[in-house]
Enzyme design. Structure first.
Site, short mmCIF file in Angstrom:
data_model
loop_
_atom_site.label_atom_id
_atom_site.label_comp_id
_atom_site.label_asym_id
_atom_site.label_seq_id
_atom_site.Cartn_x
_atom_site.Cartn_y
_atom_site.Cartn_z
CG PHE A 125 -6.15 0.22 -0.92
CD1 PHE A 125 -5.84 1.46 -0.63
CD2 PHE A 125 -5.36 -0.98 -0.70
CE1 PHE A 125 -4.82 1.52 0.02
CE2 PHE A 125 -4.27 -0.75 0.02
CZ PHE A 125 -3.90 0.75 0.53
CG ASP A 196 -11.28 -3.43 1.98
OD1 ASP A 196 -11.56 -3.11 3.08
OD2 ASP A 196 -10.33 -3.49 1.27
CE1 TYR A 221 -4.49 0.16 8.58
CE2 TYR A 221 -3.80 -2.04 9.06
CZ TYR A 221 -4.06 -1.02 7.93
OH TYR A 221 -3.87 -1.41 6.83
CE LYS A 222 -7.68 1.36 6.21
NZ LYS A 222 -6.66 2.31 5.90
NE ARG A 370 -7.22 9.57 2.95
CZ ARG A 370 -6.90 8.28 3.16
NH1 ARG A 370 -7.57 7.29 2.71
NH2 ARG A 370 -5.90 8.03 3.93
C1 PLP Z 1 -9.50 -0.10 1.44
C2 PLP Z 1 -8.08 -0.88 1.93
N1 PLP Z 1 -8.06 -1.92 1.76
C3 PLP Z 1 -6.92 -2.67 1.96
C4 PLP Z 1 -5.81 -2.07 2.76
C5 PLP Z 1 -4.67 -2.72 3.04
O1 PLP Z 1 -4.46 -3.20 4.41
P1 PLP Z 1 -3.23 -4.18 4.94
O2 PLP Z 1 -2.22 -3.16 4.57
O3 PLP Z 1 -3.32 -4.06 6.38
O4 PLP Z 1 -3.29 -5.22 4.08
C6 PLP Z 1 -5.89 -0.66 2.96
C7 PLP Z 1 -4.81 -0.08 3.57
O5 PLP Z 1 -4.96 1.14 3.82
C8 PLP Z 1 -7.34 0.00 2.52
O6 PLP Z 1 -7.46 1.23 2.61
#
Ligand code: PLP
Length: 409
Positions: A125, A196, A221-222, A370
């Site tokens: 990501f 993560d 939030y997910k 997805r």
């Molecule tokens: C796997 C993963 N890591 C990190 C993040 C980033 O999260 P944030 O915007 O809360 O920092 C996301 C956001 O969707 C994500 O899917």
């Protein structure tokens, strides 16, 4: 796993009880977007209203003394610790995942000094890679990119790696990495691992303590249902909690915040990573979900999630055969994360057509569609209806209409 999950009365009762703790969405709309934003607990609005009214309007500054606003980051961490397989004192909630990624990369470099290399997957990501590049750019360390987990042994071979940062579940394909096995491999090379968990926390049974994980972060939030823009979480294994200072030293991570001592002294444990004033409104919304998480058995969650995901795959296979969808996620539950992804040439347009038809899904470039069913709220009936709408859109070619051609989030 319980193949007969839906047949067992006790599982159905638990599912119904948990589902009832969440507010329904719009009538007729089916939500398969838990990999972006989870459902809202039914009492989130009243909790928010209470804080706005009794806290902000009436008590004002006194609320810091009279309520649990300052304690929320630790209380939320303790509430979600069970579904993470972590000790209740080893998790805190605060800041966004990107920020927490930065903090824990930095912390890993501190505790593993003089090692100065961070191993990161090249196509992880993007924000995770950016965070590592930011740490490196400030002169703290170097980034060693790997094209995939198969390159990990070579990346570790030089003996200079402080931390390996990995996504437990890939945000596009939903491929899940074997956490315990990789953690052991990284430890054998004398390095730490930072996972993560954004696409597994709240969807799958996770065992951070059992896997001997050093550090973890993830989105609130997910699947954890903390609300739009909810803070993320930080997990630090007890062996790394004391001794080193946090990456960002702030008053909320001080050993005695309100003594206003001129010099920094870290708070005991993981709380030292809480740098600044907690986001009370966001934490209040998250608090509604936290009350639910305290009651969830991780093994039950995992079995429920598995049953729903396997049912979705079977239904799509049966009803959408020959219509262009190709399973992009691993078929095996143990290798799959929170969502089920399909390769489709035109995934973005198809996702928009589905949203218009009341099936809220998401797409990720270049071609991933997805479906993320939330294990605490999704039902078999919803899966059936969603797949029926999907089949109609594909069979009728509606997704090709020009209005679906634009970019979508
Ligand atoms: C796997 C993963 N890591 C990190 C993040 C980033 O999260 P944030 O915007 O809360 O920092 C996301 C956001 O969707 C994500 O899917």
């Amino acid at each position: 796993m319980t193949p007969d999950f839906h047949a067992r009365e006790s599982d159905c009762i638990i599912a119904e009880t948990l589902r009832a703790r969440f507010a329904p969405g719009a009538p007729g709309v089916l939500y398969f977007d838990a990999s972006s934003i989870g459902p809202m607990p039914a009492d989130a609005p009243s909790r928010m209203q209470e804080v706005l009214d009794a806290g902000w309007r009436v008590a004002r500054r006194r609320a810091w003394n009279e309520t649990d606003w300052l304690a929320q980051p630790k209380k939320l961490g303790a509430a979600i610790a069970g579904v993470l397989g972590a000790g209740v004192d080893d998790v805190v909630v605060g800041d966004a995942t990107t920020v927490n990624q930065f903090k824990l990369l930095h912390h890993a470099l501190t505790v593993r000094a003089p090692r100065r290399v961070m191993v990161v997957e090249a196509d992880v990501f993007p924000s995770n890679r950016y965070a590592a590049e930011g740490v490196a750019h400030a002169g703290h360390a170097g980034v060693r990119l790997i094209a995939g987990i198969h390159e990990l042994p070579a990346a570790l071979a030089a003996g200079d790696v402080a931390v390996v940062a990995l996504s437990h579940v890939d945000y596009r394909s939903s491929t899940r990495l074997p956490m315990a096995e990789i953690t052991a491999q990284v430890h054998d090379a004398g390095a730490c691992v930072l996972w993560d968990l954004s696409h597994s926390a709240g969807a799958l049974g996770i065992d951070l303590s059992g896997a001997d994980v050093d550090f973890a972060v993830g989105c609130g939030y997910k699947y954890l249902c903390g609300g739009p823009g909810a803070p993320g979480f930080v997990y630090v294994h007890p062996r790394w909690q004391e001794g080193a200072w946090p990456a960002i030293c702030g008053w909320m991570g001080h050993a005695d915040t309100f003594a206003f001592e001129p010099a920094f002294r870290p708070a005991p444990g993981v709380a030292r990573h809480l740098a600044a004033t907690p986001a009370v409104l966001a934490n209040t919304a998250f608090g509604a979900a936290a009350e639910v998480w305290k009651t969830v058995d991780p093994a039950w969650l995992d079995a429920r999630h598995r049953a729903l995901s396997e049912s979705l795959i079977a239904r799509i296979e049966r009803e959408c055969a020959g219509l262009g969808l190709e399973l992009a996620s691993p078929r095996e539950h143990a290798r799959r994360g929170g969502h089920v992804a399909y390769r489709f040439d035109g995934a973005g347009a198809l996702a928009q057509a589905l949203v218009e038809a009341g099936v809220v899904v998401s797409a990720r470039k270049p071609d991933a569609l997805r479906f993320a069913a939330h294990p605490l709220t999704a039902t078999e009936a919803e899966l059936g209806e969603a797949v029926a709408r999907l089949r109609d859109i594909l069979a009728g070619g509606r997704w090709r209409e020009p209005r679906f051609a634009g970019p979508a989030v």
